[in-house]
Design an enzyme around this catalytic site. Structure first.
Site, short mmCIF file in Angstrom:
data_model
loop_
_atom_site.label_atom_id
_atom_site.label_comp_id
_atom_site.label_asym_id
_atom_site.label_seq_id
_atom_site.Cartn_x
_atom_site.Cartn_y
_atom_site.Cartn_z
N ASP A 44 49.43 44.34 46.16
CA ASP A 44 48.20 44.84 45.69
C ASP A 44 47.29 43.88 45.72
OD1 ASP A 44 46.59 46.61 43.87
OD2 ASP A 44 47.13 44.74 42.39
N ASP A 46 43.70 43.80 43.44
CA ASP A 46 43.15 43.41 42.29
C ASP A 46 44.22 43.14 41.15
OD1 ASP A 46 40.28 43.88 42.79
OD2 ASP A 46 40.90 45.79 43.31
#
Length: 257
Positions: A44, A46
Site C-alpha cells: 500500500d 499512504d
C-alpha cells in the site's frame, strides 16, 4: 491446475486460492520448520510507504457532512468509512463535488509527503534478492507518479484508484500477480489497513502483513479470519528479518533483465 488468467477472470467473487496458512496460538502465521516461498511483495502507499499526512476524519466530514458522518460512525464505531464506495451511491453532481474535495485534501497532502522509515532499506533488500515490488493505492495516479519521482523508488506495476475495482476487491492484487506470472501464494501484501489491505490480500490468496505503528488494531484475537493478518509489524524495519525468517526468497528477475 488453476491458471492466473482464470484467477483474474473470477476475481469478482472473494476466494482464497491456497489453504489458510498455519496459525500459531496468537493467530499469526506459523509455518513451523517449513518456510513459505516468496517471489513478490505488494505495498500500500499512504500510511505504509509514506508517512500518514491526510486528516481522513476531516476529509470524510467535508465529503459527507457532519450529520451523515456522525450517523455512520455511531452505527459502526469500530469500523472505518469506505468513502470511495459511498461516493459511488451519490448522484453525479454530488460525486463530482465529493471527488473535488478529496482531490483537494490529497493535493495538500502531497506538499508534506514523507517516506516511511525503513521503506528505502526494505526495498533495497528486496532488490538485492530480486524479489518483485508492486504497489496498490486508493490514491490517484498523479500522487503515485510524484511518489516515484520524489523518492526515486519505482514499483511495477503501480495501480492507483483509476484501476477498477479498487481495494479491498482482490482484482488489483490478482492483476499484479498475473502481470508478474507469479501465483498469489508466493506474494505478500503489506499495508496499514485491515479493511483495505489485509482483506484484499486474504481474498486474493496472498500472505498478508499489517503495519500497525501505534497498536490501534490491538487486540487481534477478536478479529474474524478474513481480517486477521498472517503477520503484524510496528515498523517496515521489522519486515526484513520477518521475510528471512519465514520465507524462502525466490529470485524472480524483472522483464528488463
Amino acid at each position: 491446475m488453476l491458471s492466473l488468467k482464470h484467477i483474474i477472470s473470477s476475481s469478482a467473487a472473494p476466494r482464497v486460492l491456497r489453504p489458510p496458512p498455519p496459525m500459531a496460538a496468537s493467530g499469526f502465521y506459523d509455518g513451523g520448520s517449513k518456510k513459505g516461498r516468496l517471489r513478490g511483495v505488494v505495498f500500500d502507499m499512504d500510511g505504509t510507504l509514506t508517512v500518514p499526512v491526510i486528516d481522513f476524519p476531516a476529509m470524510y466530514r467535508a465529503v459527507l457532512g457532519e450529520d451523515v458522518y456522525a450517523s455512520i460512525k455511531s452505527k459502526n464505531p469500530g469500523s472505518g468509512i469506505d468513502i470511495l464506495h459511498h461516493i459511488e451511491t451519490l448522484e453525479p453532481d454530488e460525486q463530482k463535488r465529493a471527488h473535488e474535495i478529496i482531490a483537494d485534501f490529497e493535493r495538500r497532502g502531497l506538499d508534506r509527503l514523507q517516506i516511511m522509515p525503513g521503506a528505502k532499506g526494505l526495498c533495497g533488500f528486496l532488490d538485492s534478492r530480486q524479489i518483485r515490488r508492486g504497489l496498490i493505492t486508493r490514491n490517484v495516479k498523479h500522487s503515485v507518479d510524484l511518489f516515484h519521482l520524489r523518492f526515486g523508488m519505482k514499483f511495477t506495476p503501480a495501480l492507483s484508484r483509476e484501476f477498477r475495482p479498487y481495494k479491498p476487491d482482490p482484482a488489483p492484487l490478482l492483476h499484479i500477480c498475473s502481470t508478474w506470472e507469479v501465483h498469489p501464494s508466493e506474494v505478500m501484501m503489506i499495508g496499514d489497513s485491515l479493511r483495505d489491505d489485509v482483506v484484499c490480500g486474504k481474498q486474493a490468496g496472498t500472505f498478508t502483513c499489517l503495519l500497525d505503528e501505534t497498536g490501534r488494531y490491538e487486540p487481534l484475537d477478536s478479529l474474524t479470519a478474513d481480517l486477521k493478518p498472517d503477520f503484524k509489524v510496528s515498523s517496515l524495519v521489522e519486515v526484513h528479518s520477518l521475510l528471512e525468517t519465514h520465507f524462502e526468497l525466490v529470485t524472480t528477475p524483472s522483464e528488463s533483465e
